[in-house]
Motif scaffolding. Structure first.
Motif, PDB file in Angstrom:
ATOM      1  N   ILE A 271       0.841  -1.206   0.000  1.00 44.36           N
ATOM      2  CA  ILE A 271       0.000   0.000   0.000  1.00 44.36           C
ATOM      3  C   ILE A 271       0.872   1.250   0.000  1.00 44.36           C
TER       4      ILE A 271
ATOM      5  N   ILE B 104       2.223   1.700  -3.510  1.00 43.34           N
ATOM      6  CA  ILE B 104       1.179   2.205  -4.409  1.00 43.34           C
ATOM      7  C   ILE B 104       0.966   3.697  -4.212  1.00 43.34           C
ATOM      8  N   GLU B 105       0.973   4.130  -2.968  1.00 40.15           N
ATOM      9  CA  GLU B 105       0.742   5.550  -2.665  1.00 40.15           C
ATOM     10  C   GLU B 105       1.832   6.442  -3.252  1.00 40.15           C
TER      11      GLU B 105
ATOM     12  N   LYS C 113       2.733   7.901  -8.875  1.00 35.99           N
ATOM     13  CA  LYS C 113       1.919   9.017  -9.376  1.00 35.99           C
ATOM     14  C   LYS C 113       1.465   8.785 -10.818  1.00 35.99           C
TER      15      LYS C 113
ATOM     16  N   LYS D 112      -7.568  -0.031  -1.752  1.00 30.71           N
ATOM     17  CA  LYS D 112      -6.576   1.005  -2.058  1.00 30.71           C
ATOM     18  C   LYS D 112      -6.245   1.012  -3.556  1.00 30.71           C
TER      19      LYS D 112
ATOM     20  N   SER E 263      -6.360   4.130  -6.610  1.00 27.09           N
ATOM     21  CA  SER E 263      -4.967   4.550  -6.801  1.00 27.09           C
ATOM     22  C   SER E 263      -4.661   4.744  -8.285  1.00 27.09           C
ATOM     23  N   SER E 264      -3.383   4.954  -8.558  1.00 26.06           N
ATOM     24  CA  SER E 264      -2.934   5.106  -9.950  1.00 26.06           C
ATOM     25  C   SER E 264      -2.752   3.761 -10.655  1.00 26.06           C
TER      26      SER E 264
END
Length: 446
Positions: A334, A337-338, A341, A363, A367-368
């Motif tokens: 996670i 992933i955060e 961008k 998540k 997310s992207s």
């Protein structure tokens, strides 16, 4: 313990078991070897130890040998409830883990770092700071360097930096670091520890023997970890990204230790909120050990990162490939992933660790990540969890190399391909390092 007068049984001849057995035999001790697995690497290790005078024990003889030994040394990969360990305990004989055995032979001050995620990066940051300060920093423990293999390297200028896992903490009883750190707590290794309660209990053992002259550094923003101070006799220091605390903190993107400004967040070589945490822990450790600010800043500004942790492998046809093979639980994935961008193709899967994947796919959904490729033993469980949260941009394949090649095929210029498995690697590989190296090898061949 005086090695020459003791008889030892080493249970598990992996990296750690090999290192401790070699140390015992090289220092005049008698050492029995017990290993249930039979791989070429393990057999090579055992053969080397036999040449040094080690004695291999077969299953049929182990009960008799247990009666003769003084100390059982248990490798981190072997659970504390292994039948051999249980029999030794029932005979009221001493059981120590490889970590504790090494510490008992070791004189330098120890900085011990545990937590679910960030241990390796933080420990390596601290090593870099101490090396720049002119200390002899020995990086050992769960990072893949058994402490028993570094005992003879210590001198009066040595600081031992130990990355400590829950597996190692299972078997400690007198382990007492000068500084201990708990970075965070999230579900991990539940297939071995059975419950979060037991996992948390094991993490607390890092400070069990600390007294008023030692330090305990805790993540103030982690509600579970913050409360550990109530059970410790050590001086508690905190780290926070949210508020001013008694210790290291961030305010307006500036990093402080107590009221002393250290550096701006943007000066850190490693980016991301999790790495600000890692840096604040490293700063706090260094300040408690009286390291000069200029040395701390120089180390943090020039740190190059850790292999298999958000490692940029290559950029091919406008696609950036990231190796985060060390992400062996959902919390770590996670975080990865955060930090993505650009549109990202995510490779997930491996051997199960007792976690659920619902939160992970929740998540991913926001997310992207534009596509997830599921591989390894966990793929069907992951597919089921993805379906429960309504995420369907998925490809499933049992084969790791096929997963990487699919990621390359569906990627477009400007995309990222991220290997961040959220699982252990033991379904297909000997460890996350081998998995990461395989990923890099495949990518370099594109």
């Amino acid at each position: 313990m005086y090695i020459k007068t003791q008889k030892f049984l080493v249970l598990g001849i992996s990296k750690s078991g090999y290192a401790v057995a070699k140390y015992i035999l090289s220092n005049g001790g008698k050492c029995y070897l017990f290993e249930e697995l039979s791989t070429p690497k393990i057999q090579t290790a055992i053969n080397e130890l036999l040449e040094l005078g080690g004695i291999r024990v077969d299953q049929k003889d182990v009960d008799q040998i247990i009666k003769q030994i003084d100390v059982l040394v248990i490798s981190p990969g072997v659970p504390i409830n292994h039948p051999v360990a249980v029999k030794v305990k029932n005979l009221n004989k001493r059981i120590v883990g490889e970590l504790e055995f090494g510490v008992l032979q070791f004189a330098p001050p120890i900085v011990a770092i545990t937590g679910t995620n960030g241990k390796t990066t933080t420990a390596t940051l601290v090593e870099s700071i101490f090396n720049r300060a002119g200390a002899k920093a020995l990086l050992v423990g769960n990072i893949g360097i058994p402490i028993s293999g570094r005992i003879d390297d210590a001198d009066k200028n040595t600081v031992c930096i130990a990355e400590v896992s829950s597996f190692q903490l299972e078997s400690v009883s007198s382990f007492c670091p000068h500084i201990s750190c708990v970075l965070n707590i999230a579900p991990d290794h539940l297939e071995r520890h059975y419950s979060m309660e037991n996992y948390i209990y094991l993490k607390k053992r890092i400070f069990k023997n600390q007294r008023e002259s030692e330090f305990l550094i805790l993540n103030y923003d982690d509600e579970t970890v913050k409360e550990f101070s109530q059970e410790s006799k050590a001086k508690s220091i905190y780290v926070s990204l949210k508020e001013k605390v008694y210790g290291g903190y961030r305010i307006d993107k500036k990093l402080y230790f107590f009221d002393e400004y250290i550096m701006d967040e943007e000066q850190l070589a490693l980016k991301g909120e999790h790495n600000v945490f890692n840096a604040l822990f490293a700063i706090s450790i260094a300040k408690l050990m009286d390291v000069n600010n200029d040395i701390i800043i120089d180390a943090l500004k020039n740190f190059k990162g850790v292999r298999h942790r958000m490692e940029i492998v290559a950029k091919k046809e406008g696609v950036t490939f990231y190796n985060d093979s060390k992400a062996t639980n959902t919390a770590s994935t996670i975080v990865a992933i955060e930090n993505m961008k650009e549109p990202t193709i995510l490779i997930l899967g491996g051997s199960e660790k007792g976690e659920e994947y619902i939160k992970l796919f929740q998540k991913i959904k926001i997310s992207s990540v534009k596509h997830a490729i599921l591989t390894g033993a966990s793929r069907l469980n992951m597919l089921d969890c993805a379906g429960k949260v309504g995420y369907s941009n998925i490809t499933v394949t049992p084969d790791f190399e096929t997963a990487v090649r699919i990621a390359k095929i569906i990627s477009r210029e400007g995309d990222n391909v991220l290997l961040s498995p959220a699982c252990a690697s033991f379904d297909c590989f000997n460890g996350y390092e081998e998995r990461g190296d395989k990923f890099k090898s495949i990518v370099e061949g594109f």
